[in-house]
Write a protein that holds these residues in place. Sequence first.
Motif, PDB file in Angstrom:
ATOM      1  N   PHE A 194     -18.482  11.758  15.729  1.00 18.37           N
ATOM      2  CA  PHE A 194     -17.864  12.795  14.899  1.00 18.37           C
ATOM      3  C   PHE A 194     -17.219  13.823  15.817  1.00 18.37           C
ATOM      4  N   GLU A 195     -15.946  14.076  15.600  1.00 24.74           N
ATOM      5  CA  GLU A 195     -15.241  15.026  16.457  1.00 24.74           C
ATOM      6  C   GLU A 195     -14.082  15.643  15.693  1.00 24.74           C
ATOM      7  N   ALA A 196     -13.747  16.883  16.043  1.00 27.08           N
ATOM      8  CA  ALA A 196     -12.610  17.552  15.413  1.00 27.08           C
ATOM      9  C   ALA A 196     -11.317  16.852  15.825  1.00 27.08           C
ATOM     10  N   VAL A 197     -10.255  17.098  15.061  1.00 27.69           N
ATOM     11  CA  VAL A 197      -8.955  16.516  15.416  1.00 27.69           C
ATOM     12  C   VAL A 197      -8.383  17.212  16.659  1.00 27.69           C
ATOM     13  N   HIS A 198      -8.737  18.477  16.846  1.00 29.49           N
ATOM     14  CA  HIS A 198      -8.110  19.236  17.938  1.00 29.49           C
ATOM     15  C   HIS A 198      -8.536  18.753  19.322  1.00 29.49           C
ATOM     16  N   GLY A 199      -7.776  19.210  20.315  1.00 26.89           N
ATOM     17  CA  GLY A 199      -8.080  18.878  21.697  1.00 26.89           C
ATOM     18  C   GLY A 199      -8.841  19.994  22.380  1.00 26.89           C
ATOM     19  N   SER A 200      -8.795  19.997  23.724  1.00 33.67           N
ATOM     20  CA  SER A 200      -9.618  20.919  24.505  1.00 33.67           C
ATOM     21  C   SER A 200      -9.002  22.314  24.620  1.00 33.67           C
ATOM     22  N   ALA A 201      -7.815  22.498  24.037  1.00 34.71           N
ATOM     23  CA  ALA A 201      -7.156  23.811  23.944  1.00 34.71           C
ATOM     24  C   ALA A 201      -7.275  24.629  25.226  1.00 34.71           C
ATOM     25  N   PRO A 202      -6.700  24.135  26.333  1.00 36.08           N
ATOM     26  CA  PRO A 202      -6.859  24.858  27.607  1.00 36.08           C
ATOM     27  C   PRO A 202      -6.311  26.283  27.554  1.00 36.08           C
ATOM     28  N   ASP A 203      -5.359  26.525  26.642  1.00 34.75           N
ATOM     29  CA  ASP A 203      -4.761  27.878  26.580  1.00 34.75           C
ATOM     30  C   ASP A 203      -5.758  28.943  26.128  1.00 34.75           C
ATOM     31  N   LYS A 232     -19.106  15.112  19.126  1.00 36.68           N
ATOM     32  CA  LYS A 232     -18.378  15.138  20.399  1.00 36.68           C
ATOM     33  C   LYS A 232     -17.333  16.247  20.438  1.00 36.68           C
ATOM     34  N   GLY A 233     -17.334  17.000  21.527  1.00 39.96           N
ATOM     35  CA  GLY A 233     -16.256  17.962  21.775  1.00 39.96           C
ATOM     36  C   GLY A 233     -15.057  17.222  22.353  1.00 39.96           C
ATOM     37  N   PRO A 234     -13.898  17.886  22.412  1.00 39.27           N
ATOM     38  CA  PRO A 234     -12.696  17.232  22.930  1.00 39.27           C
ATOM     39  C   PRO A 234     -12.741  17.040  24.434  1.00 39.27           C
ATOM     40  N   CYS A 235     -12.047  16.013  24.909  1.00 38.89           N
ATOM     41  CA  CYS A 235     -11.945  15.770  26.354  1.00 38.89           C
ATOM     42  C   CYS A 235     -10.481  15.849  26.775  1.00 38.89           C
ATOM     43  N   THR A 236     -10.254  16.507  27.889  1.00 38.09           N
ATOM     44  CA  THR A 236      -8.891  16.691  28.409  1.00 38.09           C
ATOM     45  C   THR A 236      -8.335  15.377  28.950  1.00 38.09           C
ATOM     46  N   THR A 237      -7.052  15.113  28.676  1.00 32.26           N
ATOM     47  CA  THR A 237      -6.337  13.993  29.304  1.00 32.26           C
ATOM     48  C   THR A 237      -5.104  14.568  29.995  1.00 32.26           C
ATOM     49  N   PRO A 238      -4.978  14.373  31.305  1.00 33.12           N
ATOM     50  CA  PRO A 238      -3.813  14.927  32.007  1.00 33.12           C
ATOM     51  C   PRO A 238      -2.501  14.334  31.463  1.00 33.12           C
ATOM     52  N   ASP A 294     -14.620  19.023  27.211  1.00 37.73           N
ATOM     53  CA  ASP A 294     -13.925  19.928  28.141  1.00 37.73           C
ATOM     54  C   ASP A 294     -13.309  21.114  27.389  1.00 37.73           C
ATOM     55  N   GLY A 295     -12.780  22.054  28.172  1.00 33.48           N
ATOM     56  CA  GLY A 295     -12.052  23.191  27.577  1.00 33.48           C
ATOM     57  C   GLY A 295     -12.927  23.948  26.593  1.00 33.48           C
ATOM     58  N   ILE A 296     -12.438  24.064  25.342  1.00 33.04           N
ATOM     59  CA  ILE A 296     -13.216  24.790  24.327  1.00 33.04           C
ATOM     60  C   ILE A 296     -14.402  23.962  23.823  1.00 33.04           C
ATOM     61  N   GLY A 297     -14.492  22.699  24.264  1.00 30.13           N
ATOM     62  CA  GLY A 297     -15.538  21.808  23.754  1.00 30.13           C
ATOM     63  C   GLY A 297     -16.943  22.399  23.813  1.00 30.13           C
ATOM     64  N   PRO A 298     -17.398  22.839  25.024  1.00 27.92           N
ATOM     65  CA  PRO A 298     -18.755  23.384  25.094  1.00 27.92           C
ATOM     66  C   PRO A 298     -18.968  24.575  24.151  1.00 27.92           C
ATOM     67  N   SER A 336      -6.993   8.320  28.961  1.00 23.82           N
ATOM     68  CA  SER A 336      -7.754   9.110  27.995  1.00 23.82           C
ATOM     69  C   SER A 336      -9.200   8.640  27.846  1.00 23.82           C
ATOM     70  N   VAL A 337     -10.115   9.596  28.011  1.00 25.29           N
ATOM     71  CA  VAL A 337     -11.535   9.313  27.824  1.00 25.29           C
ATOM     72  C   VAL A 337     -11.818   9.070  26.337  1.00 25.29           C
ATOM     73  N   ASN A 338     -11.095   9.787  25.495  1.00 25.83           N
ATOM     74  CA  ASN A 338     -11.307   9.654  24.050  1.00 25.83           C
ATOM     75  C   ASN A 338     -10.949   8.252  23.581  1.00 25.83           C
ATOM     76  N   VAL A 339      -9.795   7.763  24.082  1.00 24.52           N
ATOM     77  CA  VAL A 339      -9.360   6.410  23.723  1.00 24.52           C
ATOM     78  C   VAL A 339     -10.360   5.392  24.268  1.00 24.52           C
ATOM     79  N   ALA A 340     -10.807   5.620  25.516  1.00 24.41           N
ATOM     80  CA  ALA A 340     -11.753   4.679  26.143  1.00 24.41           C
ATOM     81  C   ALA A 340     -13.063   4.623  25.363  1.00 24.41           C
ATOM     82  N   LEU A 341     -13.558   5.785  24.927  1.00 20.92           N
ATOM     83  CA  LEU A 341     -14.827   5.822  24.188  1.00 20.92           C
ATOM     84  C   LEU A 341     -14.687   5.052  22.868  1.00 20.92           C
ATOM     85  N   ARG A 342     -13.581   5.272  22.172  1.00 21.98           N
ATOM     86  CA  ARG A 342     -13.365   4.563  20.900  1.00 21.98           C
ATOM     87  C   ARG A 342     -13.302   3.060  21.131  1.00 21.98           C
ATOM     88  N   LYS A 343     -12.627   2.672  22.234  1.00 24.36           N
ATOM     89  CA  LYS A 343     -12.501   1.227  22.518  1.00 24.36           C
ATOM     90  C   LYS A 343     -13.843   0.630  22.892  1.00 24.36           C
TER      91      LYS A 343
END
Length: 347
Positions: free
Chosen positions: A261-270, A68-74, A11-15, A81-88
């Motif tokens: 493999f994914e960056a530490v950053h999130g989807s950076a909505p700003d 993997k790009g970052p995924c937004t968690t409200p 999500d966000g800057i991911g694509p 969190s989708v990221n936590v779910a994927l890791r689990k």
Amino acid sequence: MRHSAVLIPGDGIGPEVTIAARFVLEQAGAQIDWHIHHAGLAAVEQGSKETLPDATVEAVLAHRVALKGPCTTPIGKGFTSVNVALRKRLNLFGAVRPVRSLEGVQTRFSDPGVDIVIVRENTEGLYAGIENQITKGVVTSLKVVTEEASRRIARFALDYAVTRGRRKVTVLHKANIMKLGDGLFVHCCREEARNYEDRIQYEELIIDAGSMRIVQRPEDFDVLLCENLYGDVMSDLCAGLVGGLGVTPGANYGCDHAAVFEAVHGSAPDIAGQGVANPLAIIMSGVMMLRHLASATGDDQCTLVADRIRDAYNACLMAGHKTRDLGGTLGTKEFSQAVVDHLAVQA
Ligand code: NAI
């Protein structure tokens, strides 16, 4: 040798940043067949009922690696969190986040420089997501610590340190307050470290004092071993020592032969959709993926391509070709093109 990998735009800057990373990897000669699968809000936008479709999880298991790009968690509401779910779901219990000073990115910590690897337990702690409202105005969040997961991540960090020729593992904890939870984590790490004492220095630090020492003398630290939440926070803190989230890659490893493999950053909505995000962290994550493929399959070509990309982005930064977050003026596409131009210079 050709390889296959899953690409999750996120999500966000991911694509924006994953397209840039794929472009750089392809132009550098990586022989990868990409399989695009979605996760996060992107999956719902593509018509899935789930933020983490089974097809995405199954694809990662089938192809064994994903970028993997970052995924937004409200925040404070909505889906978990989708990221936590994927890791689990993939049992990706260990995150590895290398934080290194880059010659072309000067920060107040550049001399003598930072070279720290954060190993984060990915499956439990407060991220178990078990929360209850006891009564109005009173909520509990359960921190789950198991001996099995604590020993597993400790061995993973110690093995990582040995195989990468690192000298020291530092466990960050708060066992003075969470005597049982963090106490068990530290106890397991300490016991596992005994099996490595001839090869790896081992130390324990309370995380508040440890944080202060890391920003005062980052050169004293080598591998940081943390439970889930501390690892999350320390990743961003350490990223700040070397130029920020735009330059901090990561990998999630597990025991089912899958690695994401994914960056530490999130989807950076700003800054999403503006074309200004720094793709370097995900490019670096792609380089980690190539090195993983090299060691998993014995394909030396992956190592050569990884080295070429690393040399190209370093040359790029040295020449002052940078995105906005690093004080430059380039957009996402322009930066990835600049990296590719430097690949051509090397050839
Ligand atoms: P964030 O990492 O998305 O952004 C923090 C700050 O860093 C923002 O100002 C952003 O513009 C900047 N930034 C991040 N990456 C950048 C890049 N590549 N280039 C330039 N600037 C960059 O963290 P935030 O705002 O806390 O989280 C946003 C969303 O991302 C949330 O929904 C969060 O849950 C999610 N998230 C997802 C992660 C993942 O998928 N692994 C990891 C962290 C957060």
